[in-house]
Design a protein around this motif. Sequence first.
Motif, PDB file in Angstrom:
ATOM      1  N   TYR A  67       0.701  -1.376  -0.135  1.00  0.00           N
ATOM      2  CA  TYR A  67       0.503   0.035   0.274  1.00  0.00           C
ATOM      3  C   TYR A  67       0.357   1.470  -0.209  1.00  0.00           C
ATOM      4  CZ  TYR A  67      -3.983   3.289   1.528  1.00  0.00           C
ATOM      5  OH  TYR A  67      -4.378   4.388   1.985  1.00  0.00           O
ATOM      6  N   GLU A  68       1.682   0.869   1.082  1.00  0.00           N
ATOM      7  CA  GLU A  68       2.669   1.970   1.403  1.00  0.00           C
ATOM      8  C   GLU A  68       3.434   2.977   0.166  1.00  0.00           C
ATOM      9  OE1 GLU A  68       2.015   5.200   2.927  1.00  0.00           O
ATOM     10  OE2 GLU A  68       0.534   4.256   3.763  1.00  0.00           O
ATOM     11  N   GLY A  69       4.369   0.996  -0.640  1.00  0.00           N
ATOM     12  CA  GLY A  69       4.390   1.169  -1.762  1.00  0.00           C
ATOM     13  C   GLY A  69       4.443   1.895  -3.223  1.00  0.00           C
ATOM     14  N   ALA A  70       2.963   1.631  -3.109  1.00  0.00           N
ATOM     15  CA  ALA A  70       1.795   2.608  -4.514  1.00  0.00           C
ATOM     16  C   ALA A  70       2.201   4.077  -3.972  1.00  0.00           C
ATOM     17  CB  ALA A  70       0.256   1.440  -4.177  1.00  0.00           C
ATOM     18  N   ARG A  71       2.007   4.042  -3.087  1.00  0.00           N
ATOM     19  CA  ARG A  71       1.897   5.355  -2.801  1.00  0.00           C
ATOM     20  C   ARG A  71       3.152   5.808  -3.410  1.00  0.00           C
ATOM     21  NH1 ARG A  71      -1.547   8.101   1.662  1.00  0.00           N
ATOM     22  NH2 ARG A  71      -0.409   6.167   2.411  1.00  0.00           N
TER      23      ARG A  71
END
Length: 409
Positions: A67-71
Amino acid sequence: MDIKDIRSQFPILDQEVNGNPLVYLDSAATSQKPFQVIEAVNKYYREDNSNVHRGVHTLGTRATDAYEGAREKVRKFINASSIEEVIFTRGTTTSLNTVAVSYARANLHEGDEIVITYMEHHSNIIPWQQAAKVTGATLKYIPLQEDGTISLDDVRANITPNTKIVAIAKVSNVLGVINPIKDIAKIAHENGAIMVVDGAQGVPHMKIDVQDLDCDFLAFSGHKMCAPTGIGVLYGKKHLLENMEPVEFGGEMIDFVNLYDSTWKELPWKFEGGTPIIAGAIGLGAAIDFLEEVGLDQIAAHEHHLAAYALEKLSAVPGLTIFGPKDPAKRAGLVTFNLNDVHPHDVATVLDAEGIAVRAGHHCAQPLMKWLKQTATARASFYLYNTENDVDKLVEGLLKTKEYFSDVF
């Protein structure tokens, strides 16, 4: 990656509709999804399904990392300064409403001005109407030129020292006009206003650099750029976001809750109340990977070529009126039109019988329809997977439509 390789990545295109090969010309409404996006979402649900940020177990850690990698992928994609400036939302509409509620209502006063254009999508009109009603601010419209473009002279004439917010689409979803946002942002800032950009039709189709544009806010949706529905992004300059209050309250966005007061997490999480759209964000990250593999410059060039080809071919159809600039250099990859006195819904219905998907209606742009003196129009919109053959099929379908209604009437 050539066009055949690109098309092969989209399983939905390999089908027939009403006995004809599908010709999908409605990407301005929503784009199709490539295998790697579908697989990324499936993998999350198959292997990593867990809530984010809360758990220390393996699945929770993997979900949070994805999820934070997508950000971070979004940050790089639009060249934001930090992940603190990237907020996940449900889409462009939610992003624009967040700015209109959290920023506008807190900063506008009677006598202030909000400046937009006649070409805006309803999502970039109604939030500002409501903000103006609540605060006493005035909503102003920059007029359009005859071909649907806006002139910088009109921009300068309508943005004044009383203007506090300028909100304009990068690309019109009806006219295909590409607006000079960087120049408009400069004029807005010279007058002490902030620049809000509706990037729904721009971000999927061309390279957007928020630092180069110097926009203060940018809103866009994942589903128009090969990602799942229900996920979008609000970019905002850090110093502005830090001084804004959340619009949704509950889990995920809190720091500490007392009986009668609470404090919020730091950016960007203070704007992401509740369980976030985890699978959608992961899918958006995969879509960004895919688009960057193809190349945004290549996508823009391909769509520009298709738009020019479509303008040439459609202009030869008797009785067909094209709306927006006739110069393909001034427009993105969509063409809006009407055929004689045939209602656009009837045009779309006959085209659907030929397996051709186009959009018909007011396109959530009723003020623009009024300006065009139309109740509705038909729209063909292109993306990286479309070809000249798709345009040829559209022309054939329109000629059949014309012939059909000539026989009926």
